[in-house]
Design a protein around this motif. Structure first.
Motif, PDB file in Angstrom:
ATOM      1  N   PHE A 112      -4.091   1.700   3.415  1.00 34.71           N
ATOM      2  CA  PHE A 112      -3.945   0.347   2.939  1.00 34.71           C
ATOM      3  C   PHE A 112      -5.098   0.009   2.008  1.00 34.71           C
ATOM      4  CE2 PHE A 112      -4.771  -4.051   3.294  1.00 34.71           C
ATOM      5  CZ  PHE A 112      -5.929  -4.230   4.018  1.00 34.71           C
ATOM      6  N   ARG A 159      -6.453  -9.037   3.528  1.00 31.12           N
ATOM      7  CA  ARG A 159      -5.286  -8.231   3.883  1.00 31.12           C
ATOM      8  C   ARG A 159      -5.462  -7.593   5.250  1.00 31.12           C
ATOM      9  NH1 ARG A 159      -2.716  -5.478  -0.829  1.00 31.12           N
ATOM     10  NH2 ARG A 159      -2.171  -7.190  -2.213  1.00 31.12           N
ATOM     11  N   LEU A 197      -4.639 -10.059   7.806  1.00 31.40           N
ATOM     12  CA  LEU A 197      -3.192 -10.225   7.801  1.00 31.40           C
ATOM     13  C   LEU A 197      -2.501  -9.086   8.531  1.00 31.40           C
ATOM     14  CD1 LEU A 197      -1.134 -12.070   6.506  1.00 31.40           C
ATOM     15  CD2 LEU A 197      -0.988 -10.499   4.633  1.00 31.40           C
ATOM     16  N   LYS A 240      -0.156  -9.282  11.791  1.00 34.77           N
ATOM     17  CA  LYS A 240       1.216  -8.784  11.853  1.00 34.77           C
ATOM     18  C   LYS A 240       1.406  -7.837  13.012  1.00 34.77           C
ATOM     19  CE  LYS A 240       2.866  -8.983   7.133  1.00 34.77           C
ATOM     20  NZ  LYS A 240       3.314  -8.247   5.983  1.00 34.77           N
ATOM     21  N   LEU A 275      10.071  -2.526  13.355  1.00 32.87           N
ATOM     22  CA  LEU A 275      10.855  -2.428  12.126  1.00 32.87           C
ATOM     23  C   LEU A 275      12.340  -2.443  12.434  1.00 32.87           C
ATOM     24  CD1 LEU A 275       8.886   0.502  10.501  1.00 32.87           C
ATOM     25  CD2 LEU A 275       8.603  -1.911  10.034  1.00 32.87           C
ATOM     26  N   GLU A 322      11.176   5.974   7.121  1.00 28.97           N
ATOM     27  CA  GLU A 322      10.133   4.946   7.105  1.00 28.97           C
ATOM     28  C   GLU A 322       8.808   5.540   6.677  1.00 28.97           C
ATOM     29  OE1 GLU A 322      10.214   1.742   7.549  1.00 28.97           O
ATOM     30  OE2 GLU A 322      12.373   1.807   7.812  1.00 28.97           O
ATOM     31  N   LEU A 335       6.333   4.847   3.239  1.00 29.43           N
ATOM     32  CA  LEU A 335       4.942   4.443   3.275  1.00 29.43           C
ATOM     33  C   LEU A 335       4.048   5.375   2.491  1.00 29.43           C
ATOM     34  CD1 LEU A 335       2.584   2.817   4.353  1.00 29.43           C
ATOM     35  CD2 LEU A 335       2.533   4.337   6.283  1.00 29.43           C
ATOM     36  N   GLN A 341      13.685  -4.841   2.972  1.00 33.94           N
ATOM     37  CA  GLN A 341      13.635  -4.395   4.352  1.00 33.94           C
ATOM     38  C   GLN A 341      12.210  -4.405   4.859  1.00 33.94           C
ATOM     39  OE1 GLN A 341      16.481  -3.752   5.693  1.00 33.94           O
ATOM     40  NE2 GLN A 341      17.672  -3.762   3.822  1.00 33.94           N
ATOM     41  N   GLU A 342      12.087  -4.502   6.172  1.00 30.75           N
ATOM     42  CA  GLU A 342      10.790  -4.323   6.813  1.00 30.75           C
ATOM     43  C   GLU A 342      10.442  -2.866   6.666  1.00 30.75           C
ATOM     44  OE1 GLU A 342       9.362  -7.808   8.850  1.00 30.75           O
ATOM     45  OE2 GLU A 342       8.542  -5.825   8.590  1.00 30.75           O
ATOM     46  N   SER A 343       9.258  -2.586   6.337  1.00 29.96           N
ATOM     47  CA  SER A 343       8.881  -1.187   6.351  1.00 29.96           C
ATOM     48  C   SER A 343       7.381  -1.128   6.539  1.00 29.96           C
ATOM     49  CB  SER A 343       9.279  -0.484   5.064  1.00 29.96           C
ATOM     50  OG  SER A 343       8.462  -0.932   4.004  1.00 29.96           O
ATOM     51  N   LEU A 344       6.886   0.048   6.865  1.00 34.27           N
ATOM     52  CA  LEU A 344       5.453   0.215   7.027  1.00 34.27           C
ATOM     53  C   LEU A 344       4.758  -0.130   5.728  1.00 34.27           C
ATOM     54  CD1 LEU A 344       4.885   3.524   8.949  1.00 34.27           C
ATOM     55  CD2 LEU A 344       4.357   1.239   9.676  1.00 34.27           C
ATOM     56  N   HIS A 345       5.404   0.284   4.636  1.00 35.47           N
ATOM     57  CA  HIS A 345       4.842   0.061   3.309  1.00 35.47           C
ATOM     58  C   HIS A 345       4.661  -1.426   3.061  1.00 35.47           C
ATOM     59  CE1 HIS A 345       4.224   1.323  -0.880  1.00 35.47           C
ATOM     60  NE2 HIS A 345       4.769   0.175  -1.176  1.00 35.47           N
ATOM     61  N   LYS A 346       5.700  -2.156   3.399  1.00 37.79           N
ATOM     62  CA  LYS A 346       5.673  -3.577   3.148  1.00 37.79           C
ATOM     63  C   LYS A 346       4.601  -4.239   3.998  1.00 37.79           C
ATOM     64  CE  LYS A 346       8.838  -7.308   2.390  1.00 37.79           C
ATOM     65  NZ  LYS A 346       9.151  -8.089   3.577  1.00 37.79           N
ATOM     66  N   LEU A 347       4.431  -3.717   5.198  1.00 34.22           N
ATOM     67  CA  LEU A 347       3.433  -4.235   6.114  1.00 34.22           C
ATOM     68  C   LEU A 347       2.055  -4.213   5.469  1.00 34.22           C
ATOM     69  CD1 LEU A 347       3.853  -5.072   9.054  1.00 34.22           C
ATOM     70  CD2 LEU A 347       3.078  -2.856   9.728  1.00 34.22           C
ATOM     71  N   LEU A 348       1.810  -3.163   4.694  1.00 40.31           N
ATOM     72  CA  LEU A 348       0.479  -3.015   4.140  1.00 40.31           C
ATOM     73  C   LEU A 348       0.291  -3.699   2.806  1.00 40.31           C
ATOM     74  CD1 LEU A 348      -0.298   0.715   4.858  1.00 40.31           C
ATOM     75  CD2 LEU A 348      -0.757  -1.252   6.247  1.00 40.31           C
ATOM     76  N   THR A 349       1.367  -3.809   2.017  1.00 43.42           N
ATOM     77  CA  THR A 349       1.131  -4.279   0.658  1.00 43.42           C
ATOM     78  C   THR A 349       1.489  -5.730   0.420  1.00 43.42           C
ATOM     79  OG1 THR A 349       3.301  -3.490   0.077  1.00 43.42           O
ATOM     80  CG2 THR A 349       1.469  -2.031  -0.405  1.00 43.42           C
ATOM     81  N   SER A 350       2.308  -6.319   1.264  1.00 47.19           N
ATOM     82  CA  SER A 350       2.776  -7.666   0.906  1.00 47.19           C
ATOM     83  C   SER A 350       1.656  -8.673   1.002  1.00 47.19           C
ATOM     84  CB  SER A 350       3.918  -8.088   1.805  1.00 47.19           C
ATOM     85  OG  SER A 350       3.455  -8.206   3.111  1.00 47.19           O
ATOM     86  N   GLY A 351       1.783  -9.701   0.217  1.00 49.08           N
ATOM     87  CA  GLY A 351       0.670 -10.633   0.051  1.00 49.08           C
ATOM     88  C   GLY A 351       0.485 -11.600   1.190  1.00 49.08           C
ATOM     89  N   GLY A 352       1.518 -11.849   1.947  1.00 46.74           N
ATOM     90  CA  GLY A 352       1.294 -12.833   2.995  1.00 46.74           C
ATOM     91  C   GLY A 352       2.488 -12.918   3.905  1.00 46.74           C
ATOM     92  N   LEU A 353       2.354 -13.704   4.964  1.00 41.77           N
ATOM     93  CA  LEU A 353       3.484 -13.847   5.878  1.00 41.77           C
ATOM     94  C   LEU A 353       4.448 -14.861   5.293  1.00 41.77           C
ATOM     95  CD1 LEU A 353       1.583 -13.975   9.242  1.00 41.77           C
ATOM     96  CD2 LEU A 353       3.254 -12.271   8.580  1.00 41.77           C
ATOM     97  N   TYR A 358      22.534   4.879   9.522  1.00 39.78           N
ATOM     98  CA  TYR A 358      21.528   3.813   9.520  1.00 39.78           C
ATOM     99  C   TYR A 358      21.110   3.480   8.095  1.00 39.78           C
ATOM    100  CZ  TYR A 358      17.929   7.090   8.217  1.00 39.78           C
ATOM    101  OH  TYR A 358      17.189   8.006   7.536  1.00 39.78           O
ATOM    102  N   ARG A 359      21.107   4.459   7.237  1.00 42.40           N
ATOM    103  CA  ARG A 359      20.682   4.274   5.853  1.00 42.40           C
ATOM    104  C   ARG A 359      21.690   3.412   5.114  1.00 42.40           C
ATOM    105  NH1 ARG A 359      17.580   7.639   2.605  1.00 42.40           N
ATOM    106  NH2 ARG A 359      17.090   6.410   0.767  1.00 42.40           N
TER     107      ARG A 359
END
Lengths: 292, 350
Positions: A65, A86, A89, A93, A275, A286, A290, B109-121, B336-337
């Motif tokens: 991250f 971040r 945050l 989360k 998720l 997933e 990432l 979608q929710e993803s691990l990636h999004k968890l780390l990069t998104s700007g806020g809740l 699932y995809r």
């Protein structure tokens, strides 16, 4: 580990990330590369104390991250500020992730169900708490889970919730499975193949459930996803199998008992994560998203 | 006033649809195919978009969700209704995102990636008003309707790749999709079909009549004979009522038996299911649909006996070899995809 002592309910990975965040705040480095290096050494230090899979995956996620953030800002001090925000945050989360998992999983517990679980898992406890709060009647069998008898801790916690619980021997898993409706276990790490790494005895339980055709559910938060692809039990790195102090002090590891084992994805029915409800094949998707 | 006329007209149509759904389930009305239900639901949703009063995407989604809950409550076993509602909700989200100009649409979608990069809740609350949104949404729903109309043909077009000459195919009950599939292959290939009658409604009989009218050699067998005959079968092709999120099926009762027999003989099991049957549900408690008890003729024992007649069966994904849908063939582990592409995770619970 200070952090962990303060809040025994916190997952070790979360404690690790919180520590790294503190470290980040106090770091006096001048360059991003320097920051990254010092964070890497901090992570190594943490894994030196507690070499569990979760700590390692949490640390790696945090590092990841950091590198994703640093691509966006040029100025170091602003960058650090953004990273700190971040980081907070991120922590917020993932603190909600257990609640999300519990919300997804408790609907799979029917009234009158008999559940088998392994050792002490805070996530499983949360799920069962939620199910009990929804006024479902169920009973639980917990394996004792030697060598540290963590199963007894789980049984204590469940008794406090007024859930009928029975502690069984690790060897009695096959014996008890015919009475059981479903098996729910936590995970210390979820690997790329969709399999899990968990307390020793989980693999056995999974094989027996497959033989009895009982659903085998895994509950895990998403920060436990780790970039590992073990092909068999030997493939799991030694640093995860044994406790950190054991690794440092003991000469001949072949005489030590491993603390964890690997359960392949073919034995797992579904994984409940924050998720969503995932099939084991969805896990690698997933992870790719990432780490791409 | 023309405004309120439209509204009453709309509510009337919704009520008519709801009562239709309820009747369809109790077996007294005409049996509807799920494609029809899907089309009608989508048309109704288009009408709601056009005629109901809403000012922002959030309002529209609320209205659709509310109507959607009523519709799914009217007939819970008809999952296509819920699926179409979720598709339309996803369409609205996409159109909204496109109007806002954000490139977030692929990363919803929710993803691990999004968890780390998104700007806020940040909670997207869809409050902004866009004038062109209505037209865009209606256009997208029209595209969806065209897709729905073509599904059976798209599936049937793939028949020649899967059915070869002189093969023995087994199926169960009556599925319009499988019927079209087999008839399309029959134009160029000669093969034999065995239909399990699927008691107690014996829909298999109608299927057999229809297939033999198309010139296919058909045999009808009882459900009990499935295992005995399976050794001579090359492929099993079935339809289904719903495809579940884990790749399993909710299909007409007797399908699980068929699937187990096929697994035992290592016969490939192919499921022909259009995309609108894909539902984000995962297998829940076993509920017995006791709605159709009238087949048991009267007799003294009736008062002393409890009759259980489940309408649907659950088939686990390990027993299925291939899914053929209007967008091609897929393995059960890939479902699932597809689901994540069709529906937004927040809409899984209406």
């Amino acid at each position: 580990d200070d952090n962990q002592m303060k809040d025994p309910d916190m997952a070790s990975a979360v404690a690790a990330i919180r520590t790294l965040l503190e470290f980040l705040k106090r770091d006096k480095g001048e360059t991003i590369l320097g920051l990254r290096e010092s964070l890497t050494s901090a992570t190594d230090c943490l894994t030196g104390v507690d070499s569990s899979v979760a700590v390692s995956s949490g640390g790696e996620l945090f590092l990841r991250f950091i590198s994703l953030t640093s691509l966006e800002h040029q100025d170091l001090s602003r960058c650090k500020k953004v990273m700190e925000e971040r980081g907070e945050l991120f922590l917020e989360k993932i603190s909600m992730s257990r609640a999300k998992v519990a919300k997804l999983c408790h609907t799979f517990i029917k009234d009158g169900a008999k559940i088998l679980t392994h050792s002490y898992s805070r996530v499983v406890l949360r799920v069962l708490e939620k199910a009990a709060a929804e006024k479902k009647r169920f009973s639980v069998y917990v394996t004792e889970s030697q060598p540290d008898a963590a199963g007894r801790q789980m049984a204590e916690a469940l008794r406090k919730l007024n859930v009928p619980v029975t502690v069984v021997l690790d060897a009695a898993v096959g014996y008890v499975l015919e009475k059981v409706d479903l098996v729910i276990v936590g995970a210390e790490g979820v690997v790329e193949s969709g399999g899990i790494i968990n307390k020793i005895g989980t693999y056995q339980m999974a094989v027996c459930s497959k033989a009895h055709n009982k659903p085998f559910y895994v509950v895990a938060e998403s920060f436990k996803f780790v970039r590992l692809y073990p092909l068999n039990q030997q493939d799991v790195p030694d640093k995860f199998k044994y406790k950190a102090d054991t690794l440092k002090t003991v000469q001949n590891l072949s005489e030590e008992h491993p603390m964890i084992d690997y359960t392949p994805p073919s034995l797992i029915t579904l994984l409940f994560t924050d998720l969503g409800v995932l099939t084991p094949s969805a896990v690698s998707d997933e992870l790719i998203k990432l780490y791409l | 006033m023309p405004g309120s006329d439209k509204e009453t007209d709309l509510t009337e149509r919704i009520e008519a649809f709801l009562s239709d759904l309820k009747r369809g389930g109790s077996g007294t009305g005409p049996l509807r195919g799920s494609a029809e239900t899907a089309r009608e639901t989508t048309a109704l949703l288009r009408r709601i978009t056009a005629q109901a009063r809403w000012s922002s995407a959030g309002d529209l989604m609320e209205i659709i969700r509310k109507e959607g809950r009523r519709m799914t409550a009217a007939q819970p076993s008809e999952t296509t209704v819920g699926n179409m509602i979720r598709r339309v909700l996803k369409i609205i989200r996409e159109e909204y995102a496109r109007s806002r100009g954000s490139s977030e649409e692929t990363d919803q979608q929710e993803s691990l990636h999004k968890l780390l990069t998104s700007g806020g809740l940040s909670e997207e609350n869809f409050r902004q008003h866009f004038a062109a949104l209505k037209a865009n949404v209606i256009e997208a729903i029209n595209e969806l309707l065209t897709e729905l109309e073509g599904t059976t043909d798209n599936i049937a077009m793939q028949a020649l790749e899967h059915i070869h000459s002189n093969e023995v195919i087994m199926t169960i009950g009556r599925s319009r999709t499988v019927e079209a599939f087999l008839k399309d292959a029959a134009r160029k290939r000669k093969f034999h079909v065995i239909v399990a009658e699927c008691a107690p409604f014996c829909q298999g009989h109608e299927m057999a009549t229809s297939l033999s009218k198309a010139g296919i050699e058909t045999t009808v067998i009882t459900d009990a004979a499935i295992f005995a005959v399976m050794s001579r079968v090359n492929k099993v092709i079935i339809g289904t009522q719903t495809v579940l999120a884990n790749g399993g099926l909710r299909a007409v009762n007797g399908t699980h038996t068929l699937a187990l027999a096929a697994k035992h003989h290592s016969t490939p099991l192919i499921v022909c299911a259009p995309m609108f049957k894909l539902s984000p549900q995962v297998r829940r408690e076993y509920t017995i649909n006791n709605s159709n008890n009238h087949f048991v003729s009267s007799g003294e024992i009736l008062s002393k006996v409890n009759v259980h007649c489940p309408v649907f069966d659950y088939v686990p994904p390990e027993l299925i070899t291939l899914f053929i849908s209007n967008i091609g063939g897929h393995a059960p582990s890939y479902i699932y995809r597809l689901m994540s592409e069709l529906y937004h995770p927040e809409d899984h619970e209406l």
